[in-house]
Write an enzyme that holds these catalytic residues in place. Structure first.
Site, mmCIF file in Angstrom:
data_model
loop_
_atom_site.group_PDB
_atom_site.id
_atom_site.type_symbol
_atom_site.label_atom_id
_atom_site.label_comp_id
_atom_site.label_asym_id
_atom_site.label_seq_id
_atom_site.Cartn_x
_atom_site.Cartn_y
_atom_site.Cartn_z
ATOM 1 N N ARG A 213 0.834 -1.200 0.000
ATOM 2 C CA ARG A 213 0.000 0.000 0.000
ATOM 3 C C ARG A 213 0.868 1.250 0.000
ATOM 4 O O ARG A 213 1.700 1.431 0.891
ATOM 5 C CB ARG A 213 -0.927 -0.016 1.211
ATOM 6 C CG ARG A 213 -1.842 -1.230 1.144
ATOM 7 C CD ARG A 213 -2.968 -1.200 2.125
ATOM 8 N NE ARG A 213 -3.819 -2.369 1.899
ATOM 9 C CZ ARG A 213 -4.912 -2.649 2.558
ATOM 10 N NH1 ARG A 213 -5.337 -1.833 3.484
ATOM 11 N NH2 ARG A 213 -5.615 -3.732 2.273
ATOM 12 N N GLU A 215 0.491 4.095 0.951
ATOM 13 C CA GLU A 215 -0.062 5.116 1.840
ATOM 14 C C GLU A 215 1.075 5.964 2.376
ATOM 15 O O GLU A 215 2.119 5.440 2.724
ATOM 16 C CB GLU A 215 -0.778 4.426 3.024
ATOM 17 C CG GLU A 215 -1.991 3.622 2.605
ATOM 18 C CD GLU A 215 -2.390 2.572 3.639
ATOM 19 O OE1 GLU A 215 -1.591 2.280 4.551
ATOM 20 O OE2 GLU A 215 -3.505 2.033 3.502
ATOM 21 N N ARG A 221 1.686 2.222 13.402
ATOM 22 C CA ARG A 221 0.799 1.099 13.107
ATOM 23 C C ARG A 221 0.584 0.842 11.618
ATOM 24 O O ARG A 221 -0.270 0.041 11.250
ATOM 25 C CB ARG A 221 -0.535 1.299 13.804
ATOM 26 C CG ARG A 221 -1.164 2.670 13.555
ATOM 27 C CD ARG A 221 -2.603 2.721 13.988
ATOM 28 N NE ARG A 221 -2.792 2.685 15.424
ATOM 29 C CZ ARG A 221 -3.978 2.604 16.029
ATOM 30 N NH1 ARG A 221 -5.066 2.515 15.301
ATOM 31 N NH2 ARG A 221 -4.083 2.614 17.330
ATOM 32 N N HIS A 222 1.291 1.557 10.770
ATOM 33 C CA HIS A 222 1.152 1.335 9.323
ATOM 34 C C HIS A 222 2.473 0.928 8.695
ATOM 35 O O HIS A 222 3.520 1.483 9.016
ATOM 36 C CB HIS A 222 0.675 2.613 8.620
ATOM 37 C CG HIS A 222 -0.741 2.935 8.886
ATOM 38 N ND1 HIS A 222 -1.117 3.802 9.888
ATOM 39 C CD2 HIS A 222 -1.887 2.498 8.309
ATOM 40 C CE1 HIS A 222 -2.438 3.889 9.910
ATOM 41 N NE2 HIS A 222 -2.935 3.100 8.968
ATOM 42 N N GLU A 352 -7.656 -1.596 15.105
ATOM 43 C CA GLU A 352 -8.223 -2.559 14.164
ATOM 44 C C GLU A 352 -7.149 -3.566 13.764
ATOM 45 O O GLU A 352 -6.095 -3.195 13.282
ATOM 46 C CB GLU A 352 -8.707 -1.795 12.918
ATOM 47 C CG GLU A 352 -9.247 -2.694 11.834
ATOM 48 C CD GLU A 352 -9.213 -2.020 10.461
ATOM 49 O OE1 GLU A 352 -9.534 -0.819 10.353
ATOM 50 O OE2 GLU A 352 -8.846 -2.712 9.496
ATOM 51 N N SER A 355 -10.460 -6.772 9.286
ATOM 52 C CA SER A 355 -11.759 -6.290 8.839
ATOM 53 C C SER A 355 -12.283 -7.238 7.786
ATOM 54 O O SER A 355 -11.512 -7.915 7.093
ATOM 55 C CB SER A 355 -11.677 -4.845 8.340
ATOM 56 O OG SER A 355 -11.083 -4.811 7.086
ATOM 57 N N ARG A 403 -0.214 -6.351 13.018
ATOM 58 C CA ARG A 403 -1.098 -5.640 13.969
ATOM 59 C C ARG A 403 -1.462 -6.555 15.136
ATOM 60 O O ARG A 403 -1.460 -6.135 16.292
ATOM 61 C CB ARG A 403 -2.372 -5.206 13.254
ATOM 62 C CG ARG A 403 -2.158 -4.101 12.247
ATOM 63 C CD ARG A 403 -2.618 -2.783 12.829
ATOM 64 N NE ARG A 403 -2.452 -1.708 11.885
ATOM 65 C CZ ARG A 403 -3.468 -1.028 11.360
ATOM 66 N NH1 ARG A 403 -4.715 -1.352 11.665
ATOM 67 N NH2 ARG A 403 -3.233 -0.034 10.544
#
Ligand code: AMO
Length: 429
Positions: A213, A215, A221-222, A352, A355, A403
């Protein structure tokens, strides 16, 4: 043979016998006539004792070695109550397998705190530390136990492509690559493929998946490259069945880790509570109600880190689901009832970790939804094709491995949980 025994394999029956051990030199204490060497292998440490007058040449060579050099040592295994594991090796022969350069870029046993970037820059040496090794042993155990649970439940392991022509989770956060002159992407998740597989009749699949990703986050946390346990299951009536797999897999893995990784948990000072299933389910509407008592939060907004933390403070449990999200908060493929998506997040101590959702399996409805969102259906031609020739109702989840570990082991930074983290600034080692 370089090694007849690992450090944890030596027992009383070996005392008085000749054995061979091998590993890294952690410490050398040279007292003049006698030297004690702490040798480290995968499972622990052992003492090698060298007596100068027995073999002056060997003694000289041994005490001159640099720390972290690799040797194989042969000699008599002798009982010694003063040594931690109750025995020592009286060295008779040695093979130096590799000399370590000096100075070391970081210490392995030194108590001084090494900063995290130095540790990551020297990850291989960092992995020699007990704490770091313990994290990856638990990671290995978690993936094994989760797979074990899923296989028992009839899921088969699959591997879907990581290079693709379409993006699954949204258009902008993809790494674009050049594929023989054509544009292609690294997958953000196996989403499209695992759904397509539901039309194959395999019914239940799982994948230890890579997510890429692009991002621009820079948080604890990423990651830009992360791993997940992805599942997809067909012939479901609602997302509740998918949630049951998520919680049972979690419960199973935590129990097993507690039973089988006690050493590693101790090294990491990790105290684990293992809540029983079913984990509480809280609807998005209930979350909004809780948050609105504390902060300005509008229905429909995404839950960010602050909101998740606040919610965790207000709840008495560590593991819980948030269910029935607004449709807009979830990707196009999520099934919905009116304004609610049949989607859920699994939260662990306010973060989270997974999901999932029941998906839209009806071709016409999927087309309608994609049109509403203004998506370019041509990019999804192969995905859509799988819905045209018999697609059962289905759902699944993506479960972030790093995570989960971060929360289980109470680690502050997600980068602790992946060997060679990739983030905006880090592309090496
Ligand atoms: P989602 O985007 O929520 O869902 O991702 C699923 C889980 O993967 C982990 N995760 C990450 N971990 C670290 N760094 C990141 N950048 C990152 N992004 C995601 C999280 C998250 O809960 N296709 C859906 C899943 C599904 O519906 O089956 C998806 O990818 O733990």
């Amino acid at each position: 043979m370089l090694r007849t025994h690992y450090s944890n394999e030596v027992s009383k029956k070996d005392y008085g016998k000749k054995i061979a051990i091998a590993g890294w030199i952690e410490e050398i204490r040279n007292l003049g006539g006698i030297a004690f060497i702490i040798l480290r292998d995968r499972y622990g440490r052992m003492q090698v004792t060298a007596i100068k007058k027995q073999n002056p040449e060997l003694f000289k060579e041994l005490v001159s070695l640099s720390r972290e050099s690799v040797i194989a040592a042969r000699g008599i295994c002798q009982e010694n109550e003063k040594v931690r594991n109750g025995w020592e090796l009286l060295i008779e022969e040695m093979e130096v397998l590799s000399h370590a350069d000096t100075p070391l870029p970081m210490g392995v046993v030194d108590k001084v705190n090494v900063d995290f970037d130095t540790r990551l820059d020297n990850r291989i040496i960092d992995l020699r530390r007990d704490e770091t090794k313990a994290i990856f042993m638990i990671r290995h155990a978690f993936i094994g136990f989760a797979s074990e649970y899923l296989r028992k439940k009839g899921f088969i392991e699959v591997h879907t492509p990581k290079i693709t022509a379409a993006s699954s989770e949204g258009g902008t956060e993809v790494f674009r690559i050049d594929y023989f002159g054509k544009p292609a992407y690294l997958v953000q998740s196996p989403q499209l493929y695992k759904q397509m597989l539901m039309a194959s009749g395999l019914d239940r699949v799982y994948e230890i998946a890579w997510y890429f990703r692009a991002e621009e986050h820079d948080t604890s946390r990423h990651l830009n490259e992360s791993t997940a346990i992805d599942i997809e299951m067909a012939f479901i009536e609602s997302e509740e069945e998918v949630m049951r797999v998520a919680e049972e897999m979690t419960e199973y893995a935590i129990q097993k880790i507690m039973n089988e990784c006690s050493n590693e948990l101790e090294i990491l000072h990790a105290k684990i509570d293992a809540p029983s299933v079913p984990y509480p389910r809280i609807t998005y509407d209930e979350v909004v109600e809780i948050l609105q008592k504390e902060i300005d939060f509008k229905w429909g907004e995404d839950l960010g880190t602050d909101e998740e933390n606040l919610l965790a403070e207000k709840l008495d449990y560590e593991l819980y689901f948030i269910t029935k999200f607004p449709v807009e908060a979830k990707p196009f493929y999520a099934m919905f009832d009116g304004k609610y998506a049949r989607a859920f997040d699994l939260e662990f101590k306010g973060m989270e970790i997974a999901s999932g959702a029941q998906r839209i399996h009806d071709y016409e409805l999927l087309i309608k939804r994609m049109d509403e969102l203004g998506m370019n259906k041509e990019n999804f031609a192969d995905y859509l094709k799988a819905f045209r020739y018999g697609m059962p109702p289905h759902g699944g989840f993506g479960y972030g491995i790093e995570r989960f570990l971060m929360r289980l082991l109470n680690l502050k930074n997600i980068r602790e949980c992946i060997l060679f983290p990739r983030d905006r600034k880090r592309l090496r080692p």
